[in-house]
Design a protein around this motif. Sequence first.
Motif, PDB file in Angstrom:
ATOM      1  N   ASP A 143       0.832  -1.203   0.000  1.00 16.27           N
ATOM      2  CA  ASP A 143       0.000   0.000   0.000  1.00 16.27           C
ATOM      3  C   ASP A 143       0.868   1.255   0.000  1.00 16.27           C
ATOM      4  OD1 ASP A 143      -2.297  -1.464   0.028  1.00 16.27           O
ATOM      5  OD2 ASP A 143      -2.836  -1.029   2.113  1.00 16.27           O
ATOM      6  N   ARG A 144       0.435   2.257  -0.763  1.00 14.35           N
ATOM      7  CA  ARG A 144       1.079   3.563  -0.772  1.00 14.35           C
ATOM      8  C   ARG A 144       0.121   4.577  -0.159  1.00 14.35           C
ATOM      9  NH1 ARG A 144       2.016   6.008  -5.468  1.00 14.35           N
ATOM     10  NH2 ARG A 144       4.028   6.928  -5.051  1.00 14.35           N
ATOM     11  N   LYS A 145       0.662   5.409   0.731  1.00 14.54           N
ATOM     12  CA  LYS A 145      -0.140   6.438   1.381  1.00 14.54           C
ATOM     13  C   LYS A 145       0.544   7.791   1.208  1.00 14.54           C
ATOM     14  CE  LYS A 145      -3.192   3.701   3.491  1.00 14.54           C
ATOM     15  NZ  LYS A 145      -4.651   3.759   3.244  1.00 14.54           N
ATOM     16  N   PRO A 146      -0.229   8.870   1.180  1.00 20.92           N
ATOM     17  CA  PRO A 146       0.397  10.199   1.133  1.00 20.92           C
ATOM     18  C   PRO A 146       1.271  10.444   2.356  1.00 20.92           C
ATOM     19  CG  PRO A 146      -1.962  10.328   0.662  1.00 20.92           C
ATOM     20  CD  PRO A 146      -1.694   8.935   1.155  1.00 20.92           C
ATOM     21  N   ALA A 147       2.269  11.270   2.208  1.00 23.85           N
ATOM     22  CA  ALA A 147       3.176  11.603   3.310  1.00 23.85           C
ATOM     23  C   ALA A 147       2.383  12.039   4.535  1.00 23.85           C
ATOM     24  CB  ALA A 147       4.132  12.711   2.882  1.00 23.85           C
ATOM     25  N   GLY A 148       2.724  11.469   5.699  1.00 23.02           N
ATOM     26  CA  GLY A 148       2.105  11.866   6.952  1.00 23.02           C
ATOM     27  C   GLY A 148       0.832  11.141   7.316  1.00 23.02           C
ATOM     28  N   LEU A 149       0.326  10.291   6.437  1.00 18.45           N
ATOM     29  CA  LEU A 149      -0.952   9.626   6.695  1.00 18.45           C
ATOM     30  C   LEU A 149      -0.705   8.234   7.266  1.00 18.45           C
ATOM     31  CD1 LEU A 149      -3.819  10.652   6.348  1.00 18.45           C
ATOM     32  CD2 LEU A 149      -3.973   9.371   4.208  1.00 18.45           C
ATOM     33  N   GLY A 150      -0.885   8.104   8.580  1.00 18.14           N
ATOM     34  CA  GLY A 150      -0.602   6.852   9.273  1.00 18.14           C
ATOM     35  C   GLY A 150       0.585   7.018  10.204  1.00 18.14           C
ATOM     36  N   ALA A 151       0.710   6.130  11.183  1.00 18.54           N
ATOM     37  CA  ALA A 151       1.731   6.289  12.219  1.00 18.54           C
ATOM     38  C   ALA A 151       3.144   6.225  11.653  1.00 18.54           C
ATOM     39  CB  ALA A 151       1.539   5.220  13.297  1.00 18.54           C
ATOM     40  N   GLY A 152       3.421   5.250  10.779  1.00 21.29           N
ATOM     41  CA  GLY A 152       4.757   5.145  10.203  1.00 21.29           C
ATOM     42  C   GLY A 152       5.098   6.344   9.349  1.00 21.29           C
ATOM     43  N   ALA A 153       4.151   6.739   8.500  1.00 18.14           N
ATOM     44  CA  ALA A 153       4.371   7.901   7.637  1.00 18.14           C
ATOM     45  C   ALA A 153       4.575   9.161   8.471  1.00 18.14           C
ATOM     46  CB  ALA A 153       3.183   8.080   6.690  1.00 18.14           C
ATOM     47  N   LEU A 154       3.846   9.274   9.566  1.00 23.22           N
ATOM     48  CA  LEU A 154       3.963  10.446  10.437  1.00 23.22           C
ATOM     49  C   LEU A 154       5.326  10.478  11.125  1.00 23.22           C
ATOM     50  CD1 LEU A 154       2.016  12.767  11.215  1.00 23.22           C
ATOM     51  CD2 LEU A 154       1.458  11.444  13.254  1.00 23.22           C
ATOM     52  N   VAL A 183      -3.622  15.721  10.851  1.00 16.98           N
ATOM     53  CA  VAL A 183      -2.251  15.314  10.543  1.00 16.98           C
ATOM     54  C   VAL A 183      -1.259  16.353  11.062  1.00 16.98           C
ATOM     55  CG1 VAL A 183      -0.597  14.924   8.667  1.00 16.98           C
ATOM     56  CG2 VAL A 183      -2.858  13.875   8.571  1.00 16.98           C
ATOM     57  N   VAL A 184      -1.559  17.626  10.870  1.00 20.21           N
ATOM     58  CA  VAL A 184      -0.674  18.695  11.336  1.00 20.21           C
ATOM     59  C   VAL A 184      -0.548  18.655  12.866  1.00 20.21           C
ATOM     60  CG1 VAL A 184      -0.410  21.196  11.536  1.00 20.21           C
ATOM     61  CG2 VAL A 184      -1.075  20.173   9.343  1.00 20.21           C
ATOM     62  N   ALA A 185      -1.669  18.460  13.550  1.00 18.95           N
ATOM     63  CA  ALA A 185      -1.633  18.390  15.011  1.00 18.95           C
ATOM     64  C   ALA A 185      -0.855  17.157  15.481  1.00 18.95           C
ATOM     65  CB  ALA A 185      -3.062  18.348  15.561  1.00 18.95           C
ATOM     66  N   ASP A 186      -1.076  16.023  14.810  1.00 21.57           N
ATOM     67  CA  ASP A 186      -0.360  14.795  15.183  1.00 21.57           C
ATOM     68  C   ASP A 186       1.136  14.926  14.902  1.00 21.57           C
ATOM     69  OD1 ASP A 186      -2.740  13.647  15.947  1.00 21.57           O
ATOM     70  OD2 ASP A 186      -2.987  12.460  14.120  1.00 21.57           O
ATOM     71  N   LEU A 187       1.479  15.670  13.856  1.00 18.26           N
ATOM     72  CA  LEU A 187       2.886  15.875  13.519  1.00 18.26           C
ATOM     73  C   LEU A 187       3.587  16.673  14.621  1.00 18.26           C
ATOM     74  CD1 LEU A 187       5.301  15.766  11.577  1.00 18.26           C
ATOM     75  CD2 LEU A 187       4.348  17.774  10.411  1.00 18.26           C
ATOM     76  N   GLU A 188       2.957  17.720  15.083  1.00 20.01           N
ATOM     77  CA  GLU A 188       3.540  18.519  16.166  1.00 20.01           C
ATOM     78  C   GLU A 188       3.726  17.674  17.423  1.00 20.01           C
ATOM     79  OE1 GLU A 188       1.117  21.919  16.765  1.00 20.01           O
ATOM     80  OE2 GLU A 188       1.514  22.799  14.800  1.00 20.01           O
ATOM     81  N   GLN A 189       2.747  16.831  17.706  1.00 22.26           N
ATOM     82  CA  GLN A 189       2.839  15.968  18.890  1.00 22.26           C
ATOM     83  C   GLN A 189       3.946  14.935  18.727  1.00 22.26           C
ATOM     84  OE1 GLN A 189       0.742  16.623  21.623  1.00 22.26           O
ATOM     85  NE2 GLN A 189       2.306  15.348  22.614  1.00 22.26           N
ATOM     86  N   ALA A 190       4.098  14.395  17.507  1.00 19.21           N
ATOM     87  CA  ALA A 190       5.143  13.403  17.250  1.00 19.21           C
ATOM     88  C   ALA A 190       6.533  13.997  17.451  1.00 19.21           C
ATOM     89  CB  ALA A 190       5.000  12.852  15.826  1.00 19.21           C
ATOM     90  N   GLY A 194       8.728  12.181  20.268  1.00 20.44           N
ATOM     91  CA  GLY A 194       9.744  11.281  19.755  1.00 20.44           C
ATOM     92  C   GLY A 194       9.179  10.008  19.163  1.00 20.44           C
ATOM     93  N   TYR A 195       7.881   9.958  19.011  1.00 22.24           N
ATOM     94  CA  TYR A 195       7.197   8.850  18.336  1.00 22.24           C
ATOM     95  C   TYR A 195       5.863   9.377  17.807  1.00 22.24           C
ATOM     96  CZ  TYR A 195       4.243   8.473  22.512  1.00 22.24           C
ATOM     97  OH  TYR A 195       3.376   8.742  23.534  1.00 22.24           O
ATOM     98  N   GLY A 205     -11.226   3.487  14.854  1.00 20.26           N
ATOM     99  CA  GLY A 205     -10.983   2.305  15.664  1.00 20.26           C
ATOM    100  C   GLY A 205      -9.663   1.619  15.395  1.00 20.26           C
ATOM    101  N   SER A 206      -8.943   2.063  14.354  1.00 20.68           N
ATOM    102  CA  SER A 206      -7.645   1.475  14.015  1.00 20.68           C
ATOM    103  C   SER A 206      -6.550   2.456  14.404  1.00 20.68           C
ATOM    104  CB  SER A 206      -7.580   1.170  12.508  1.00 20.68           C
ATOM    105  OG  SER A 206      -6.308   0.659  12.168  1.00 20.68           O
ATOM    106  N   TRP A 207      -5.805   2.124  15.455  1.00 20.50           N
ATOM    107  CA  TRP A 207      -4.774   3.009  15.989  1.00 20.50           C
ATOM    108  C   TRP A 207      -3.387   2.495  15.599  1.00 20.50           C
ATOM    109  CZ3 TRP A 207      -5.373   6.146  20.992  1.00 20.50           C
ATOM    110  CH2 TRP A 207      -6.658   6.681  21.077  1.00 20.50           C
ATOM    111  N   GLY A 208      -2.434   3.407  15.594  1.00 19.64           N
ATOM    112  CA  GLY A 208      -1.067   3.013  15.274  1.00 19.64           C
ATOM    113  C   GLY A 208      -0.044   3.841  16.026  1.00 19.64           C
ATOM    114  N   LEU A 209       1.093   3.224  16.327  1.00 17.86           N
ATOM    115  CA  LEU A 209       2.241   3.893  16.917  1.00 17.86           C
ATOM    116  C   LEU A 209       3.427   3.669  15.997  1.00 17.86           C
ATOM    117  CD1 LEU A 209       1.847   2.644  20.594  1.00 17.86           C
ATOM    118  CD2 LEU A 209       1.761   5.048  19.906  1.00 17.86           C
ATOM    119  N   GLY A 210       4.236   4.713  15.764  1.00 18.10           N
ATOM    120  CA  GLY A 210       5.364   4.576  14.848  1.00 18.10           C
ATOM    121  C   GLY A 210       6.607   5.294  15.341  1.00 18.10           C
ATOM    122  N   VAL A 211       7.772   4.715  15.036  1.00 19.18           N
ATOM    123  CA  VAL A 211       9.054   5.366  15.327  1.00 19.18           C
ATOM    124  C   VAL A 211       9.925   5.304  14.073  1.00 19.18           C
ATOM    125  CG1 VAL A 211       8.931   4.734  17.762  1.00 19.18           C
ATOM    126  CG2 VAL A 211      10.196   3.287  16.182  1.00 19.18           C
TER     127      VAL A 211
END
Length: 266
Positions: A143-154, A183-190, A194-195, A205-211
Amino acid sequence: MRDAVAPAHADTGGTQAVARALSLLSLVGRGGAQGLGLAQLAAASGLARPTARRLLLALGAARMVEQDRATRRYHLGAETYLLAGFAAERHGILHHAREGMVRLAQETGDTVLLTVPQDDHTLCLERIEGDFPVRTHALMRGDRKPAGLGAGALAILAALPAAEAEALLTRAAPQIGDLMPAVVADLEQARADGYALNPGHVIAGSWGLGVVISWPDGRPAGALSIAAIENRMTPARQVDLVAGLHREAAVIAARLSALGTERNIP
């Protein structure tokens, strides 16, 4: 004088042909499973169709590309698959990440994902599932996702310089759509944490954590992430999951760093 000039001219022409052929090979690879037609490849490469066809025939003779007889579209050939296998141990992030991904999936019972940057998108290279019976299918291998969409991408986006990340988001904005404020708010929080945490923004209902996983120069090579249903992402459990992700990301980064040292990459 003509004798002295001719070899240089021939070398220039040969070098140009090689560069064009390699450019076509790269385009074919990016065509994915659907492949690309001659007209598409010629347009994308800026080559005349006869030139593109001649180079594709040469690549085909070397088994680097092949043409589907039914669709007439071009795909990567068997030789590229073999060469990729030879290069995997030295350059393939998946080769270095798989062991840690399996370990995380076994420890957590959840789904572990490896994501890498690809132009203005991210690509899911691998998905390894744990044994918890209820799973999220927000991101599948390939799967391809736009930049920042999803925990890994973020996580990848958060590791980039701010100006570069902002430019990426601007280009991806039409595809991100109404999710952009989140996405912008999640980016600032990331950046602060540090994650990255995706609290069900893409699929409810589908959550993700990424580093992030870094190259030796600090640039993001990819990201490890864990996906699970919301009730398995309690704050206390997130602490443990993030610790596991950081542990395995550090192992992968160390392996990549060792390769960079051998190649004298700063």
